[in-house]
Scaffold this motif. Structure first.
Motif, mmCIF file in Angstrom:
data_model
loop_
_atom_site.group_PDB
_atom_site.id
_atom_site.type_symbol
_atom_site.label_atom_id
_atom_site.label_comp_id
_atom_site.label_asym_id
_atom_site.label_seq_id
_atom_site.Cartn_x
_atom_site.Cartn_y
_atom_site.Cartn_z
ATOM 1 N N HIS A 42 64.704 20.311 -23.967
ATOM 2 C CA HIS A 42 64.354 21.070 -22.913
ATOM 3 C C HIS A 42 65.255 21.263 -21.949
ATOM 4 C CE1 HIS A 42 64.167 17.412 -20.443
ATOM 5 N NE2 HIS A 42 63.543 16.815 -21.208
ATOM 6 N N LYS A 43 66.533 20.871 -21.904
ATOM 7 C CA LYS A 43 67.699 21.181 -21.178
ATOM 8 C C LYS A 43 67.300 20.963 -19.735
ATOM 9 C CE LYS A 43 69.916 22.340 -24.721
ATOM 10 N NZ LYS A 43 68.963 22.448 -25.835
ATOM 11 N N GLY A 44 66.310 20.233 -19.093
ATOM 12 C CA GLY A 44 65.940 20.070 -17.870
ATOM 13 C C GLY A 44 64.822 20.962 -17.565
ATOM 14 N N TYR A 45 64.257 21.991 -18.310
ATOM 15 C CA TYR A 45 63.333 23.067 -17.748
ATOM 16 C C TYR A 45 61.943 22.271 -17.591
ATOM 17 C CZ TYR A 45 66.701 26.812 -17.888
ATOM 18 O OH TYR A 45 67.739 27.480 -17.518
ATOM 19 N N PRO A 46 60.921 22.697 -17.192
ATOM 20 C CA PRO A 46 59.762 22.284 -16.883
ATOM 21 C C PRO A 46 58.830 22.473 -18.256
ATOM 22 C CG PRO A 46 59.762 24.013 -15.433
ATOM 23 C CD PRO A 46 61.098 23.980 -16.188
ATOM 24 N N THR A 47 59.153 21.942 -19.410
ATOM 25 C CA THR A 47 58.172 22.053 -20.459
ATOM 26 C C THR A 47 57.291 21.187 -20.370
ATOM 27 O OG1 THR A 47 59.659 20.736 -21.802
ATOM 28 C CG2 THR A 47 60.222 22.980 -21.696
ATOM 29 N N LYS A 48 56.330 21.261 -21.587
ATOM 30 C CA LYS A 48 55.229 20.084 -21.573
ATOM 31 C C LYS A 48 55.889 18.752 -21.845
ATOM 32 C CE LYS A 48 50.998 19.388 -24.034
ATOM 33 N NZ LYS A 48 50.983 18.233 -24.928
ATOM 34 N N LEU A 49 57.052 18.702 -22.685
ATOM 35 C CA LEU A 49 57.717 17.547 -23.128
ATOM 36 C C LEU A 49 58.172 16.939 -21.978
ATOM 37 C CD1 LEU A 49 58.604 15.322 -25.193
ATOM 38 C CD2 LEU A 49 60.486 16.914 -25.463
ATOM 39 N N HIS A 50 59.073 17.609 -21.207
ATOM 40 C CA HIS A 50 59.842 17.185 -20.135
ATOM 41 C C HIS A 50 58.851 16.726 -18.879
ATOM 42 C CE1 HIS A 50 63.024 17.885 -16.840
ATOM 43 N NE2 HIS A 50 62.938 16.745 -16.923
ATOM 44 N N LEU A 51 57.780 17.367 -18.745
ATOM 45 C CA LEU A 51 56.623 16.787 -17.581
ATOM 46 C C LEU A 51 56.180 15.666 -18.171
ATOM 47 C CD1 LEU A 51 55.191 20.300 -16.784
ATOM 48 C CD2 LEU A 51 56.754 18.776 -15.452
ATOM 49 N N GLU A 52 55.901 15.562 -19.518
ATOM 50 C CA GLU A 52 55.357 14.265 -20.011
ATOM 51 C C GLU A 52 56.347 13.084 -19.598
ATOM 52 O OE1 GLU A 52 54.230 15.039 -23.873
ATOM 53 O OE2 GLU A 52 52.291 16.044 -23.378
ATOM 54 N N CYS A 53 57.528 13.361 -19.887
ATOM 55 C CA CYS A 53 58.391 12.309 -19.783
ATOM 56 C C CYS A 53 58.834 11.916 -18.329
ATOM 57 C CB CYS A 53 59.872 12.760 -20.330
ATOM 58 S SG CYS A 53 59.961 13.139 -22.275
ATOM 59 N N LEU A 54 58.771 12.841 -17.602
ATOM 60 C CA LEU A 54 58.781 12.808 -15.910
ATOM 61 C C LEU A 54 57.686 11.837 -15.456
ATOM 62 C CD1 LEU A 54 60.405 13.463 -13.470
ATOM 63 C CD2 LEU A 54 59.011 15.540 -13.306
ATOM 64 N N GLU A 55 56.557 12.072 -16.090
ATOM 65 C CA GLU A 55 55.474 11.371 -15.503
ATOM 66 C C GLU A 55 55.476 9.906 -16.095
ATOM 67 O OE1 GLU A 55 51.658 10.737 -13.789
ATOM 68 O OE2 GLU A 55 52.623 12.672 -13.994
ATOM 69 N N LYS A 56 55.866 9.800 -17.279
ATOM 70 C CA LYS A 56 55.909 8.424 -17.772
ATOM 71 C C LYS A 56 57.081 7.531 -17.214
ATOM 72 C CE LYS A 56 56.235 6.080 -22.333
ATOM 73 N NZ LYS A 56 56.274 6.506 -23.904
ATOM 74 N N TYR A 57 58.398 8.044 -16.965
ATOM 75 C CA TYR A 57 59.523 7.438 -16.682
ATOM 76 C C TYR A 57 59.965 7.723 -15.284
ATOM 77 C CZ TYR A 57 59.830 6.802 -21.661
ATOM 78 O OH TYR A 57 59.663 6.660 -23.104
ATOM 79 N N GLY A 58 59.440 8.795 -14.710
ATOM 80 C CA GLY A 58 59.666 8.974 -13.057
ATOM 81 C C GLY A 58 60.971 9.729 -13.296
ATOM 82 N N PRO A 59 61.526 10.319 -11.879
ATOM 83 C CA PRO A 59 62.818 11.041 -11.798
ATOM 84 C C PRO A 59 63.922 10.187 -11.728
ATOM 85 C CG PRO A 59 61.632 11.119 -9.654
ATOM 86 C CD PRO A 59 60.678 10.336 -10.915
ATOM 87 N N LEU A 60 65.023 10.500 -12.151
ATOM 88 C CA LEU A 60 66.348 10.067 -12.117
ATOM 89 C C LEU A 60 66.898 10.316 -10.759
ATOM 90 C CD1 LEU A 60 67.525 10.504 -15.574
ATOM 91 C CD2 LEU A 60 66.766 8.350 -14.647
ATOM 92 N N LYS A 61 68.332 10.124 -10.221
ATOM 93 C CA LYS A 61 68.559 10.205 -9.224
ATOM 94 C C LYS A 61 69.185 11.789 -9.004
ATOM 95 C CE LYS A 61 70.897 5.803 -8.360
ATOM 96 N NZ LYS A 61 72.089 5.028 -8.154
ATOM 97 N N ASN A 62 69.553 12.379 -10.211
ATOM 98 C CA ASN A 62 69.772 13.793 -10.100
ATOM 99 C C ASN A 62 68.713 14.582 -10.226
ATOM 100 O OD1 ASN A 62 69.662 12.988 -12.744
ATOM 101 N ND2 ASN A 62 70.887 13.990 -13.540
ATOM 102 N N TYR A 63 67.552 14.597 -10.081
ATOM 103 C CA TYR A 63 66.673 15.524 -10.305
ATOM 104 C C TYR A 63 66.647 16.199 -8.903
ATOM 105 C CZ TYR A 63 64.099 14.510 -14.612
ATOM 106 O OH TYR A 63 63.678 14.445 -15.729
ATOM 107 N N ARG A 64 65.795 17.137 -8.851
ATOM 108 C CA ARG A 64 65.880 18.039 -7.827
ATOM 109 C C ARG A 64 64.522 18.009 -7.142
ATOM 110 N NH1 ARG A 64 67.679 23.889 -10.596
ATOM 111 N NH2 ARG A 64 69.658 22.936 -11.461
ATOM 112 N N PHE A 65 64.380 17.119 -5.941
ATOM 113 C CA PHE A 65 63.274 16.669 -5.392
ATOM 114 C C PHE A 65 62.398 17.471 -4.798
ATOM 115 C CE2 PHE A 65 65.990 13.093 -6.229
ATOM 116 C CZ PHE A 65 64.806 12.105 -6.927
ATOM 117 N N THR A 66 63.133 18.757 -4.272
ATOM 118 C CA THR A 66 62.221 19.824 -3.587
ATOM 119 C C THR A 66 61.430 20.495 -4.626
ATOM 120 O OG1 THR A 66 64.157 21.229 -3.538
ATOM 121 C CG2 THR A 66 63.726 19.844 -1.720
ATOM 122 N N TYR A 67 61.684 20.595 -5.854
ATOM 123 C CA TYR A 67 60.833 21.160 -6.924
ATOM 124 C C TYR A 67 59.564 20.647 -7.198
ATOM 125 C CZ TYR A 67 64.732 24.216 -8.710
ATOM 126 O OH TYR A 67 65.617 25.353 -8.610
#
Length: 221
Positions: free
Chosen positions: A172-197
Motif C-alpha cells: 500500500h506504500k503507506g496510503y490508507p487502503t483497507k489493508l493498511h488500516l487493518e494493520c494500523l488497527e492491529k499493530y498501532g502506529p510507528l514513530k514515523n506515522y503522521r499523527f495529525t492524519y
C-alpha cells in the motif's frame, strides 16, 4: 474519438525560444500516505529531450516507472531530491511540507535552473517560475520529476517493509487502503506515522499510543 496528443515540450519549447535552456521540472509525491515523508524531485532535462511514453507517474506501471527512473538518472542534466519528514508534516501541515520538499529539491540541484516549471502549487523563488495545473501530464520536465519522486519514495516504503513486514508497506506504500488500516488497527502506529492524519489521530485518541517503542528505537525513516 481520436485521442488528442499532448505536446509535452510545449512549455519547454516556449522557453527555449527565449534562449532559456536550463529548465527544472518540479513535482512531489506522498501527500496522502499516513506514514513517511513527502518526497519532491527537481529535474533538468537536456534541450528538446524526448523519452517515448514518459508522462505523469500515476499513469505508469511500476515497471515502466522504474525503467524511466534508470534512463533519467543517466540522461538528466541534473536531479535534486527533497524530503520532509512525517514529524515536520505534523508541525506545518502537508501543503506547506510539500512546498518545503520542492524547495529542498531545487536547492539540491547541482546546476542552477534559469526557469522552474512546477506542478500546480506556486513557490516563492528567486528565479522565474511557472505553475501548471496537472503539470505532470502537460510538461515532460515535470513528468520526469514525478517519476523520480515516486520511485524514490516507493523505495523507502520497500525498505520500511523489510523492517516491519507485518504492516505490508510494499503493497500500500503507506496510503490508507483497507489493508493498511487493518494493520494500523492491529499493530498501532510507528514513530514515523503522521499523527495529525485522521486515521492515526483517531487511533491515538482511543488511547492506543505508539507501538514498537523499545524494539524499534533505531527507526529513521
Amino acid at each position: 474519438m481520436a485521442k488528442v496528443e499532448v505536446d509535452l515540450l510545449k512549455y519547454e519549447t516556449d522557453l527555449y525560444k527565449k534562449n532559456i535552456t536550463l529548465i527544472a521540472g518540479v513535482d512531489e509525491v506522498g501527500r496522502g500516505p499516513l506514514v513517511g515523508p513527502v518526497v519532491a524531485a527537481a529535474v533538468i532535462l537536456p534541450v528538446n529531450y524526448k523519452l517515448e511514453g514518459l508522462t505523469d507517474s500515476k499513469k505508469l506501471s511500476e515497471k515502466k516507472r522504474n525503467q524511466f527512473y534508470e534512463i533519467l538518472q543517466k540522461d538528466a542534466v541534473a536531479i535534486g531530491i527533497g524530503e520532509i519528514s512525517a514529524k515536520k508534516i505534523d508541525e506545518v501541515n502537508i501543503y506547506e511540507a510539500s512546498k518545503l520538499a520542492m524547495l529542498e529539491a531545487l536547492k539540491n540541484l547541482k546546476v542552477k535552473p534559469e526557469h522552474v516549471l512546477i506542478d500546480a502549487m506556486p513557490l516563492d523563488l528567486d528565479i522565474p517560475s511557472t505553475s501548471i495545473i496537472h503539470g505532470d501530464a502537460l510538461s515532460l520536465s515535470i513528468a520526469a520529476a514525478s517519476v523520480i519522486a515516486k520511485v524514490t519514495r516507493d523505495e523507502e516504503m520497500y525498505e520500511l517493509h523489510k523492517k516491519y513486514p507485518e504492516y505490508h508497506f510494499d503493497k500500500h506504500k503507506g496510503y490508507p487502503t483497507k489493508l493498511h488500516l487493518e494493520c494500523l488497527e492491529k499493530y498501532g502506529p510507528l514513530k514515523n506515522y503522521r499523527f495529525t492524519y485522521k486515521p492515526v489521530r483517531d487511533l491515538i485518541g482511543e488511547g492506543d499510543g505508539v507501538r514498537h517503542e523499545k524494539e524499534h528505537e533505531k527507526q529513521t525513516i
